[in-house]
Design an enzyme around this catalytic site. Structure first.
Site, PDB file in Angstrom:
ATOM      1  N   ASP A  47       0.839  -1.204   0.000  1.00 47.43           N
ATOM      2  CA  ASP A  47       0.000   0.000   0.000  1.00 47.43           C
ATOM      3  C   ASP A  47       0.873   1.252   0.000  1.00 47.43           C
ATOM      4  O   ASP A  47       1.704   1.438   0.888  1.00 47.43           O
ATOM      5  CB  ASP A  47      -0.894  -0.004   1.251  1.00 47.43           C
ATOM      6  CG  ASP A  47      -1.825   1.192   1.310  1.00 47.43           C
ATOM      7  OD1 ASP A  47      -2.978   1.070   0.862  1.00 47.43           O
ATOM      8  OD2 ASP A  47      -1.393   2.256   1.809  1.00 47.43           O
ATOM      9  N   TYR A  52       2.646   9.982  -0.253  1.00 53.67           N
ATOM     10  CA  TYR A  52       3.783   9.445   0.481  1.00 53.67           C
ATOM     11  C   TYR A  52       5.117   9.760  -0.197  1.00 53.67           C
ATOM     12  O   TYR A  52       6.168   9.625   0.426  1.00 53.67           O
ATOM     13  CB  TYR A  52       3.673   7.920   0.636  1.00 53.67           C
ATOM     14  CG  TYR A  52       2.438   7.425   1.336  1.00 53.67           C
ATOM     15  CD1 TYR A  52       1.572   8.279   2.027  1.00 53.67           C
ATOM     16  CD2 TYR A  52       2.114   6.064   1.307  1.00 53.67           C
ATOM     17  CE1 TYR A  52       0.436   7.799   2.653  1.00 53.67           C
ATOM     18  CE2 TYR A  52       0.991   5.575   1.940  1.00 53.67           C
ATOM     19  CZ  TYR A  52       0.144   6.451   2.599  1.00 53.67           C
ATOM     20  OH  TYR A  52      -0.979   5.962   3.213  1.00 53.67           O
ATOM     21  N   LYS A  77      -2.994   5.923  -4.087  1.00 53.15           N
ATOM     22  CA  LYS A  77      -4.107   6.814  -3.752  1.00 53.15           C
ATOM     23  C   LYS A  77      -3.962   8.161  -4.438  1.00 53.15           C
ATOM     24  O   LYS A  77      -2.843   8.649  -4.643  1.00 53.15           O
ATOM     25  CB  LYS A  77      -4.187   7.012  -2.236  1.00 53.15           C
ATOM     26  CG  LYS A  77      -4.218   5.711  -1.447  1.00 53.15           C
ATOM     27  CD  LYS A  77      -4.238   5.955   0.044  1.00 53.15           C
ATOM     28  CE  LYS A  77      -3.945   4.682   0.810  1.00 53.15           C
ATOM     29  NZ  LYS A  77      -2.523   4.310   0.779  1.00 53.15           N
ATOM     30  N   HIS A 108      -7.809   9.519  -1.583  1.00 56.79           N
ATOM     31  CA  HIS A 108      -7.150   9.476  -0.269  1.00 56.79           C
ATOM     32  C   HIS A 108      -8.039   9.998   0.857  1.00 56.79           C
ATOM     33  O   HIS A 108      -8.018   9.482   1.962  1.00 56.79           O
ATOM     34  CB  HIS A 108      -5.841  10.254  -0.318  1.00 56.79           C
ATOM     35  CG  HIS A 108      -4.814   9.738   0.629  1.00 56.79           C
ATOM     36  ND1 HIS A 108      -3.476   9.761   0.371  1.00 56.79           N
ATOM     37  CD2 HIS A 108      -4.921   9.149   1.841  1.00 56.79           C
ATOM     38  CE1 HIS A 108      -2.816   9.232   1.390  1.00 56.79           C
ATOM     39  NE2 HIS A 108      -3.670   8.858   2.280  1.00 56.79           N
TER      40      HIS A 108
END
Length: 260
Positions: A47, A52, A77, A108
């Protein structure tokens, strides 16, 4: 339940592994090494997210792992700020991940009210084009899920939300199940006091760590888990949940930690 290999079927028939490796807050080099380690010890669900800023490193780890792409369930996401350029954002994620598709693409968190339906329609379009095999949401309320489902006739496959013993909400879990939406829980360990005597007592009785008890408890409720670590021993331990079973009394005691 065989934890390491257990899956839940998404509406389209895709098998989603119940244990995934989370990469939130893992910087690029760490994300690469940790993801490689996760795949080496047996994870088949990874994931990540555009937010990120480690998609390229996660993608490289998958590529370098030697595990076939079709054997790894990859989630990324969409940042809400990219909602009006969703397809372009997905194409960017795919380039960074170095893959032709993702297995799951999530919004998200919820966009503004005016963008809720158009953004969901963009995800459905990407699914229809084969760029995302499944699409879903994260941090959505049941009402927001109902809104986008009602407008399009197609519901999210997944809602990824914060879940932990202290935030356990059976009614909310049932709301998702009634809609056919799989719950993925994040921050289950971060949001839990690992020194809680209820948890440490259960861990001692089973001869496992408190973290393993919490993760196993999620699985007992059918909640997909996404533990994250940069340490090999923790990465392996978080996947190794097969050697013990929580009793009904254990589960009830952990459920009772929920703050009403």
């Amino acid at each position: 339940m065989r934890s390491m290999t257990a899956t839940v079927n998404l509406p389209g028939g895709t098998a989603l592994p119940l244990i995934g490796f989370g990469t939130w807050e893992l910087p690029p080099a760490t994300a690469y090494e940790a993801t490689r380690t996760a795949l080496e010890v047996g994870y088949r669900h990874i994931d990540t997210a555009a937010l990120y800023q480690n998609e390229a490193d996660v993608g490289r780890a998958v590529k370098d792992s030697g595990v076939g792409r079709d054997q790894v369930f990859v989630t990324t996401k969409l940042r809400p700020r990219d909602a009006r350029q969703a397809r372009r954002a997905l194409e960017s994620s795919l380039r960074l991940l170095d893959t032709d598709y993702v297995d799951l693409w999530l919004i998200h968190w919820a966009t503004g009210p005016d963008d809720l339906v158009p953004t969901w329609e963009a995800l459905l379009s990407a699914k229809d084009a084969g760029l995302a095999r499944n699409v879903g949401v994260s941090n959505y309320s049941p009402a927001q899920i109902d809104h986008v489902t009602g407008a399009t006739g197609r519901s999210p496959a997944v809602n990824q939300i914060s879940w932990s013993p202290g935030r356990h909400d059976p009614a909310l879990l049932e709301e998702h199940r009634r809609r056919g939406v799989v719950v993925e829980g994040y921050s289950g360990l971060n949001n839990t006091d690992l020194r809680d005597p209820v948890l440490t007592g259960i861990a001692e009785r089973h001869g496992v760590s408190t973290a393993q008890v919490i993760l196993r408890w999620h699985l007992e409720h059918g909640i997909v888990i996404l533990p994250r670590s940069s340490r090999r021993e923790h990465i392996a331990a978080n996947l190794d949940l097969d050697g013990f079973d929580l009793t009904a009394d254990d589960v009830a005691a952990i459920d009772a930690l929920a703050k009403g």
